[in-house]
Design an enzyme around this catalytic site. Structure first.
Site, PDB file in Angstrom:
ATOM      1  N   ARG B  40      -1.744  11.259  -5.148  1.00  0.00           N
ATOM      2  CA  ARG B  40      -2.575  10.184  -4.959  1.00  0.00           C
ATOM      3  C   ARG B  40      -4.135  11.965  -3.575  1.00  0.00           C
ATOM      4  NH1 ARG B  40      -0.278   7.524  -7.363  1.00  0.00           N
ATOM      5  NH2 ARG B  40      -2.167   8.058  -8.694  1.00  0.00           N
ATOM      6  N   ASP B 148     -12.603 -15.338   8.618  1.00  0.00           N
ATOM      7  CA  ASP B 148     -12.781 -13.957   8.338  1.00  0.00           C
ATOM      8  C   ASP B 148     -14.250 -12.967   8.676  1.00  0.00           C
ATOM      9  OD1 ASP B 148     -11.576 -11.426   5.121  1.00  0.00           O
ATOM     10  OD2 ASP B 148     -13.836 -11.339   6.229  1.00  0.00           O
TER      11      ASP B 148
END
Lengths: 129, 284, 161
Positions: B40, B148
């Site tokens: 990664r 949100d």
């Protein structure tokens, strides 16, 4: 030695190099070492998994060692009864008294020799030396 | 075959980055994960056109272009679906609500907040879970709010239409009970369940947006704080504290911890999960 | 927030004992994020109250650029505990700046705990110019087992490509 019988130590110190130093002292003696970098993380790890000893520094962000100890000792058994070895760069009686009052089992002043730390760890974990 | 141009990572470089990430996020990279983590990191080195690990690490530390966020994303699964981290839902019905109703009478309200709620999987999951698993679900006036910052996901959440992947953890019985199947291989939450969740647009770090939401018994704030910088995390934590009733609980994502965020909350353990609590008010 | 909020925040902070309110004041200071607001938080890193010290330090961590303005002075403070905490504040600086300041500190530092705190940060930020400083430090504290270990680790980390 089976995994089950190995003692588990939680090392709580803000400094990565200190935790690495303690790990290097304790792992060769057969201890399993986990890390935390402040009192909040220390409490979380102690609440989730069994440990035989916690080594905690007095000075840490978010939650210092004394507050950690006070909070730990106020929890329920068995977690609240875990042996705690406090480390500090201070040798003064004030700090020692504060640690003892908060429920520390022992107090070591930095710098700590690796053999010393391992010996005390063995003593608190009940390992033969 | 041409040699790979991207640099390999030494043990010391790996430890340097692992220590940095651990300090920042609490993520621990053990030896068993070493290869996966290195892959990664190398991907991010390439993605940022860094000529070396040292250059990448400098870039990471600098905070430029949110590289820390990109790197964290490389290690976390960001998919949202119904009944994600359901051990926390179990904790809610088994432990947290029991504590909360100790001082309530039948008919009293219980307020639960899901923030960020994204496209609604989390607040609807809470509703379904309680209907299915909490014996006292009809005894109290349960209010579930989903919030949100992004109005597009809120619109989608209000619509309540989901694809197969979002429903993958739900049994066919649950799907049949709470959704109606449309023609396009998607399912819509049944109307009365859809209307039982209230959606609102809230920026977690804007106190004037969080405050009007009122105080809650339980807050789910999962997998968002890990991305905030130090200052934003402080503000968010204080807002969340203010939005909790004394003795109220907050659940973070399972890789997240208040240890990196704020000392305001008590650490509690219930059924193998760590949950945080706003301290009870001291009585005079 | 208007600049003259600072006297109010300063006064409020000196009186406040409730953790939640204290956190809010420190957060307000961090939000202003100016060298002046950092200056309001700074005295509290000397506090005898550990939670107050911690709160101040966390606030300063949340405003690194503002805190940086005070660092050269803090790293020369007569109180070793302040110098120690200042090393941690330096972590938030760009790598080159942190390394330069910490290397200067180490060269004149007589307290091994402060050196340890500086080395901890240098292990993250240090570059090739940090290496001779580390070696000289090791020579000055030959009997400190932790410093020897820390310097070796920092050396290895920095020395990597």
């Amino acid at each position: 030695m089976s995994e089950m019988s190995r003692k588990r130590i939680l090392v709580i110190d803000d400094a990565a190099l200190v935790r690495t130093y303690y790990r290097a002292a304790l792992e060769p003696r057969g201890f399993i070492v986990e890390e935390a970098l402040n009192g909040v993380e220390g409490l979380e790890k102690l609440l989730l998994e069994p440990f035989d000893l916690a080594i905690v520094d007095v000075n840490m962000p978010q939650m210092d060692g004394i507050t950690f100890l006070q909070t730990l000792r106020a929890k329920e058994l068995p977690v609240s009864g875990i042996p705690v070895l406090v480390t500090s760069s201070e040798a003064g009686t004030q700090d020692l008294t504060a640690a003892r009052r908060a429920g520390a089992n022992y107090y070591l002043v930095k710098p700590i020799r690796q053999e010393t730390l391992a010996d005390y760890a063995a003593m608190f974990c009940g390992e033969p030396r | 075959m041409m040699p790979d141009a991207a640099p390999e990572i030494t043990e010391d470089e790996f430890r340097r980055l692992a220590d940095f990430l651990y300090r920042r996020t609490g993520m621990v990279f053990t030896e068993t994960k070493r290869y996966y983590v290195e892959r990664r990191i190398l991907e991010r080195i390439v993605a940022t056109s860094s000529p070396s690990f040292a250059a990448y690490f400098t870039h990471l530390r600098s905070g430029i272009r949110d590289e820390v966020e990109h790197l964290i994303n490389a290690f976390t699964v960001n998919e949202t679906y119904f009944y994600r981290e359901d051990h926390q839902l179990a904790c809610l019905s088994d432990d947290l609500l029991k504590e909360r109703v100790a001082a309530k009478r039948p008919g009293d309200s219980i307020r639960i907040w899901s923030i960020p709620c994204s496209t609604g999987e989390e607040p609807y999951s809470i509703a379904i879970w309680l209907l299915e698993n909490w014996k006292d679900v009809d005894a109290y006036d349960i209010e579930i709010v989903g919030s949100d910052i992004d109005t597009r996901v809120l619109d989608a959440a209000a619509e309540g239409i989901f694809g197969k992947r979002a429903l993958m953890r739900l049994s066919p019985e649950l799907i049949a009970r709470y959704f109606h199947e449309r023609d396009d291989e998607r399912w819509q939450i049944l109307d009365d369940l859809r209307q039982s969740v209230r959606f609102s647009r809230v920026n977690l770090i804007e106190t004037r947006e969080t405050r009007p939401q009122g105080r809650f018994d339980v807050i789910f704030c999962r997998n968002v704080l890990i991305y905030f910088d130090d200052e934003s995390r402080r503000i968010a934590a204080e807002n969340l504290y203010d939005n909790l009733l004394p003795g109220g609980f907050i659940c973070l994502g399972h890789t997240e911890s208040m240890s990196r965020i704020s000392p305001l909350f008590e650490v509690c353990r219930y059924s193998g999960a760590i949950v945080y609590r706003r301290p009870q008010e001291l009585r005079a | 927030m208007m600049p003259d909020a600072l006297p109010l925040l300063t006064e409020a902070l000196s009186r406040e004992r409730v953790p939640r309110v204290r956190e809010a004041i420190f957060t307000a200071l961090a939000k202003i994020g100016s060298p002046d607001s950092a200056a309001v938080a700074l005295p509290y890193i000397r506090s005898d109250d550990a939670s107050q010290r911690t709160a101040a330090l966390d606030a300063l961590r949340a405003m690194p650029a503002a805190a940086a303005a005070h660092l050269p002075r803090l790293l020369e403070d007569s109180d070793a505990d302040v110098r120690l905490l200042a090393c941690e504040i330096a972590r938030a600086l760009p790598g080159e700046d942190a390394s330069r300041l910490l290397a200067n500190l180490i060269e004149r530092e007589s307290n091994p705990n402060v050196c340890a705190a500086a080395i901890e940060v240098l292990a993250e930020t240090g570059d090739i110019t940090s290496l001779p400083v580390l070696l000289r430090c090791a020579a000055r504290f030959p009997d400190d087992p932790f410093l020897a270990f820390a310097i070796k680790v920092a050396h290895d980390r920095i020395g990597s490509r």
